[in-house]
Design a protein around this motif. Structure first.
Motif, PDB file in Angstrom:
ATOM      1  N   CYS A 116      23.034 -75.893  16.771  1.00 55.37           N
ATOM      2  CA  CYS A 116      22.072 -75.115  17.559  1.00 55.37           C
ATOM      3  C   CYS A 116      21.289 -74.187  16.639  1.00 55.37           C
ATOM      4  CB  CYS A 116      22.792 -74.261  18.613  1.00 55.37           C
ATOM      5  SG  CYS A 116      23.757 -75.181  19.802  1.00 55.37           S
ATOM      6  N   TRP A 117      20.043 -73.982  16.986  1.00 55.42           N
ATOM      7  CA  TRP A 117      19.220 -72.989  16.288  1.00 55.42           C
ATOM      8  C   TRP A 117      18.737 -71.976  17.321  1.00 55.42           C
ATOM      9  CZ3 TRP A 117      18.544 -70.832  11.876  1.00 55.42           C
ATOM     10  CH2 TRP A 117      17.417 -70.055  11.624  1.00 55.42           C
ATOM     11  N   ASN A 118      19.108 -70.725  17.116  1.00 61.39           N
ATOM     12  CA  ASN A 118      18.781 -69.662  18.076  1.00 61.39           C
ATOM     13  C   ASN A 118      19.197 -70.053  19.490  1.00 61.39           C
ATOM     14  OD1 ASN A 118      17.767 -67.824  16.199  1.00 61.39           O
ATOM     15  ND2 ASN A 118      15.713 -68.716  16.281  1.00 61.39           N
ATOM     16  N   ASP A 119      20.430 -70.573  19.590  1.00 58.07           N
ATOM     17  CA  ASP A 119      21.074 -70.946  20.854  1.00 58.07           C
ATOM     18  C   ASP A 119      20.426 -72.151  21.538  1.00 58.07           C
ATOM     19  OD1 ASP A 119      22.948 -68.886  20.639  1.00 58.07           O
ATOM     20  OD2 ASP A 119      21.558 -67.443  21.528  1.00 58.07           O
ATOM     21  N   ARG A 120      19.520 -72.822  20.855  1.00 57.30           N
ATOM     22  CA  ARG A 120      18.929 -74.047  21.400  1.00 57.30           C
ATOM     23  C   ARG A 120      19.611 -75.243  20.741  1.00 57.30           C
ATOM     24  NH1 ARG A 120      15.038 -77.723  19.911  1.00 57.30           N
ATOM     25  NH2 ARG A 120      14.503 -76.537  18.014  1.00 57.30           N
ATOM     26  N   ALA A 121      20.257 -76.063  21.573  1.00 56.88           N
ATOM     27  CA  ALA A 121      20.946 -77.233  21.044  1.00 56.88           C
ATOM     28  C   ALA A 121      19.948 -78.195  20.427  1.00 56.88           C
ATOM     29  CB  ALA A 121      21.726 -77.922  22.156  1.00 56.88           C
ATOM     30  N   LEU A 122      20.252 -78.654  19.228  1.00 55.56           N
ATOM     31  CA  LEU A 122      19.367 -79.587  18.534  1.00 55.56           C
ATOM     32  C   LEU A 122      19.817 -81.011  18.784  1.00 55.56           C
ATOM     33  CD1 LEU A 122      18.961 -77.817  15.062  1.00 55.56           C
ATOM     34  CD2 LEU A 122      17.531 -77.572  17.102  1.00 55.56           C
ATOM     35  N   ALA A 123      18.854 -81.855  19.038  1.00 56.56           N
ATOM     36  CA  ALA A 123      19.140 -83.277  19.173  1.00 56.56           C
ATOM     37  C   ALA A 123      19.393 -83.860  17.784  1.00 56.56           C
ATOM     38  CB  ALA A 123      17.963 -83.985  19.835  1.00 56.56           C
ATOM     39  N   PRO A 124      20.129 -84.967  17.704  1.00 56.96           N
ATOM     40  CA  PRO A 124      20.383 -85.588  16.397  1.00 56.96           C
ATOM     41  C   PRO A 124      19.109 -85.835  15.590  1.00 56.96           C
ATOM     42  CG  PRO A 124      21.791 -86.573  18.046  1.00 56.96           C
ATOM     43  CD  PRO A 124      20.865 -85.652  18.791  1.00 56.96           C
ATOM     44  N   ALA A 125      17.998 -86.018  16.265  1.00 53.38           N
ATOM     45  CA  ALA A 125      16.750 -86.257  15.541  1.00 53.38           C
ATOM     46  C   ALA A 125      16.205 -84.993  14.887  1.00 53.38           C
ATOM     47  CB  ALA A 125      15.700 -86.826  16.504  1.00 53.38           C
ATOM     48  N   ASP A 126      16.744 -83.820  15.296  1.00 50.75           N
ATOM     49  CA  ASP A 126      16.238 -82.548  14.773  1.00 50.75           C
ATOM     50  C   ASP A 126      16.923 -82.118  13.480  1.00 50.75           C
ATOM     51  OD1 ASP A 126      14.515 -82.341  16.946  1.00 50.75           O
ATOM     52  OD2 ASP A 126      16.041 -81.322  18.168  1.00 50.75           O
TER      53      ASP A 126
END
Length: 886
Positions: A68-78
């Motif tokens: 997660c970046w700043n509490d936003r879950a990142l998708a595998p593509a991120d």
């Protein structure tokens, strides 16, 4: 591993600061068997000096569940995971990175990162173990404030520990509990520590010089509660000493030590939570020898001293490892010298240098104190970085003098507190305080090899002048064939018939000399230099390199009479010991000329009368430290003799040395027997310099007389074994029995010793080493059989070192057997351990690495290395084997 698959080489010249900083690290470690979940919340800040937006984190064997970046879950593509890297792009502003991974401590046999050892989970993160716990910028120049929450089953893990101060603890239901720890001091990830398990605790406290109370807690398995007092006393002595000598106080509310049985190293200085190999913290007179007690004292002090020289001020990159280790080894040597015998401590340190570090400097694994490159940093926790690094610091202290050196270290600590710095920063503080230019001196950090200092002397009776001509050189090493001259401090004195002569250096006035002008420090800075002393009224004997003022090979053609003069009359007790060592080398050299491997020549070896008389005189000297005398009686190791006499066959040297020990025992039978009889084995055991010295001399006499076949000594060995009230005397008696009694008696005592101490792992380790070092034809068969013994474990480094390294390093007569079986078996062991514990495996390669010095046997050693090289290898083993074969 083929040449095309060779791992990447990392170079000091390529160092760049990190692309990002981690200001805060919040860890949540949820411990469950085979599935421990680690959630890391990191406060990331871009390094403006780099201006890069791509963040690359280190990780190994991590099952990544969430990013997660700043509490936003990142998708595998991120994000991208490529091998041991987690790559995120677009990290151009400060923010919070959260990762969640699952790891398996139970199956972590490498003992790096988080792993299971008997009744506990524990960590070892230096040098690059933290990346096996979570994704991180796992490098020493990234320093962060850590907060750690640990959750585990309360029954199996009632104790939960981490760095810093405990801030919260409680129940979480379902039989689980938690503890949260906060360390207010920034630290790199290699200093992180975590322990969770079934442990008992011994508590104490220390009041600092400023009046602040510090809690002391030592955690051990319950069976070891009676072995903690010495470690606690040693810690308190070290804390007081550091306040007095360096002005450094401890900075947390609590200082914790945990004893771990499965540990690759001796101990680790993790901030506020030191994790120790059991061998370096547990001590009890019944189970621990004097050497063991002194080792505990030294290692406890070493790790404590790291709190400033390593933690508060740490190294910028791993090439600077000696910045913290060399400096701290020097500090712990000072401490041990103050607590015990300064001369004995110096002899022990120099013995290690001459027999092991000088060998490292002269072989394919040679590297500077600050290496220019590495494949695996774990391979550079070497004697060069530690012991030679300490000698470099010692030389700086010698050149500056005690007052300026203390001012310089004060400046260093104050200037760099909370920073990750370099060896150059350390030397800069020395320059700034003293006003001296140490540019040339810093060659000690960048040039490998042991300098050789040759000395020639000439006395002009008519002019009453004495001239010393020094020339220095350094042999080629892998990184360079030619070396610039080093800056070498050489302490000297001149001995006359009545003692040390006053020194007047030509070209200097009396005002240039110290008040006591019978000793002087000369500074060598050129390939050749000459010093002339005036007013010398008699032909003197030079006492050179007093106190071993520099780590060099000294070459001066002393006559036997001159060495005897030093042995009996030098006020520098270190040089007395060194003179005895030179007389031993001379005796071995003479015996080599008539050596016949096919015949028993023991009775033909006779030590020189003058040498024997000098040793006898020292034995009867009423004021000579018995511990120093014990070292004077001990001959140089076979390894050292082989370095000094490289053309000699290793087995010839071994046989001659053994015969010379027996011959000395016979020649000194009367004074040795007197020392043996004067010692009362029933006296209460005490760990102080005087008591240790008495035991050392008595047990040395016992072994020498037993080796000489002295009937009373052989009987005394059995009586001492049966009547000893401490492990020092019992083990010494057992060694004498093993060395000189018939095989049935030996086996009976070995069996009895094991039966008595089977439940004491550290004592059993000494039992393993004693058998591994026996020079008997069946030694290798015995060692192989012991690997199947119930007391042995391939996963425990202490056991492997005791048995395998004990055989390879302490049994020259059987390891170097003509059929090469010893080499072949060691290669088998290295291949077996290569993947399970790469660090341990790579250290076992060292006995084979010197193959070029062993003549025909060298070919067999090389074959063993080549067979290892044909396997799929870890980075650790690959690097050492590749260098050895290059």
């Amino acid at each position: 591993m083929t040449e095309q698959q060779a791992p990447n080489v990392i170079y000091l010249a390529d160092y760049q600061p990190p692309t990002h900083w981690i200001d805060e690290t919040h860890l949540d470690v949820d411990i469950k068997p085979n599935a421990t979940r680690v959630t890391a919340r990191l406060k990331i800040r871009p390094n403006e000096a780099r201006g890069e937006q791509t963040l690359v984190l280190d990780g190994e064997n991590l099952d990544t569940r969430r990013v997660c970046w700043n509490d936003r879950a990142l998708a595998p593509a991120d994000y991208t995971i490529e091998g041991s890297q987690l790559i995120l792009t677009g990290i151009s502003e400060p923010g919070w990175l959260t990762t969640e991974v699952v790891i398996d401590p139970e199956n972590n046999t490498a003992l790096e990162g988080l792993y299971r050892s008997r009744t506990m989970y524990c960590t070892q993160c230096e040098a690059e173990g933290f990346r096996k716990i979570t994704w991180y910028l796992d490098r020493p120049d990234v320093m962060s404030v850590f907060t750690t929450r640990i959750e585990a089953d309360k029954t199996t893990c009632p104790v939960l520990l981490s760095n810093g101060n405990l801030v919260e603890a409680g129940e979480v239901g379902s039989g689980r509990h938690f503890a949260a720890w906060h360390d207010p001091h920034k630290k790199p990830s290699y200093l992180f520590a975590l322990v969770a398990g079934e442990l008992a605790c011994v508590r104490d406290a220390y009041t600092t010089a400023s009046g602040r109370k510090v809690a002391i807690e030592v955690f051990v398995e319950p069976k070891d509660l009676d072995k903690c007092d010495h470690a606690i006393d040693s810690l308190k002595r070290a804390m007081r000493w550091d306040e007095t000598v360096y002005g450094r106080e401890y900075d947390l509310d609590i200082y914790m030590i945990v004893a771990v049985d499965d540990f690759n190293m001796g101990a680790m200085e993790n901030k506020g939570l030191n994790i120790f190999n059991t061998s370096c913290v547990l001590a009890n007179p019944k189970t621990t020898t004097d050497v063991g007690f002194q080792r505990v004292e030294a290692v406890v002090a070493h790790e404590y001293f790291h709190n400033w020289s390593g933690n508060r001020v740490t190294c910028r990159d791993w090439f600077q490892l000696s910045l913290k280790e060399g400096f701290t080894v020097y500090r712990d040597a000072q401490f041990s010298a103050d607590m015990n015998s300064a001369t004995v401590k110096r002899i022990e340190d120099v013995n290690l240098l001459r027999t092991a570090q000088f060998k490292e400097d002269a072989g394919p694994l040679a590297h500077p104190v600050r290496p220019p490159s590495f494949i695996e940093i774990s391979n550079f926790y070497t004697l060069t970085v530690y012991e030679k690094g300490a000698e470099v610091v010692r030389m700086l202290a010698t050149l500056l003098g005690p007052e300026d050196f203390r001012r310089a270290t004060d400046l260093y600590f104050e200037r760099h507190d909370g920073q990750a710095v370099t060896c150059d920063d350390f030397v800069q503080a020395m320059e700034d305080v003293s006003g001296r230019d140490f540019t040339q001196f810093k060659l000690w950090y960048s040039q490998a090899g042991t300098p050789e200092v040759a000395v020639a002397a000439h006395y002009d009776e008519n002019a009453q002048q004495y001239r010393l001509r020094f020339s220095q050189s350094c042999p080629p090493t892998p990184e360079a064939d030619t070396k610039a001259p080093f800056h070498i401090p050489v302490r000297i004195a001149l001995l006359g018939d009545a003692g040390q002569l006053p020194l007047q250096l030509k070209g200097h006035t009396p005002d240039d000399l110290p008040a006591d002008n019978t000793e002087m420090m000369l500074e060598l800075t050129e390939a050749e230099q000459e010093f002339t002393f005036t007013g010398v009224k008699e032909a003197p004997v030079p006492s050179l390199l007093r106190g071993f003022s520099a780590p060099v090979n000294l070459r001066y053609e002393y006559t036997e009479a001159e060495l005897v003069r030093l042995l009996t009359g030098d006020t520098d007790l270190f040089n007395r010991w060194s003179a005895s060592q030179e007389l031993a080398v001379s005796a071995v050299k003479g015996a080599l000329q008539t050596f016949d491997a096919e015949h028993d020549f023991a009775g033909a070896i006779t030590p020189g009368d003058a040498w024997v008389a000098a040793l006898a005189a020292n034995l009867e000297h009423p004021e000579l430290d018995p511990a120093v005398m014990a070292y004077m009686l001990q001959l140089p190791s076979v390894s050292y003799l082989h370095d000094r006499l490289p053309q000699a066959d290793i087995l010839a040297l071994h046989k001659i040395r053994e015969a010379l020990v027996a011959a000395l025992g016979r020649a000194l039978a009367v004074p040795l027997s007197a020392k043996l009889k004067a010692y009362d084995i029933s006296q209460p055991y005490a760990v102080n310099a005087e008591a240790v010295a008495q035991r050392s001399l008595s047990n040395t006499a016992l072994l020498m007389l037993a080796r000489a076949g002295d009937a009373e000594a052989l009987a005394q060995a059995v009586r001492r074994y049966q009547g000893a009230n401490n492990m020092t005397d019992q083990l010494a008696a057992l060694k004498a029995i093993v060395a000189a009694h018939p095989e049935p008696v030996v086996q009976a005592h070995l069996n009895a010793f094991y039966a008595q101490w089977a439940d004491e792992a550290l004592v059993v380790n000494q039992w393993l080493t004693l058998q591994a070092s026996r020079d008997v034809p069946q030694a290798l068969d015995d060692v192989q059989a012991l690997t199947e013994h119930a007391c042995f474990s391939w996963t425990n480094p202490n056991k492997v070192r005791a048995l395998v390294a004990g055989f390879a390093s302490q049994n020259p007569g059987q390891f170097h057997r003509a059929d090469g079986r010893g080499y072949h078996w060691l290669a088998d062991v290295i291949i077996r351990l290569n993947q399970a514990n790469p660090q341990l495996a790579s250290r076992l390669v060292t006995p084979l690495a010197q193959w070029r010095k062993f003549g025909e046997r060298g070919a067999l050693m090389r074959e063993a290395l080549a067979r290892i090289n044909g396997q799929p290898l870890s980075k650790d083993v690959y690097e050492v084997v590749a260098k050895a074969l290059a």
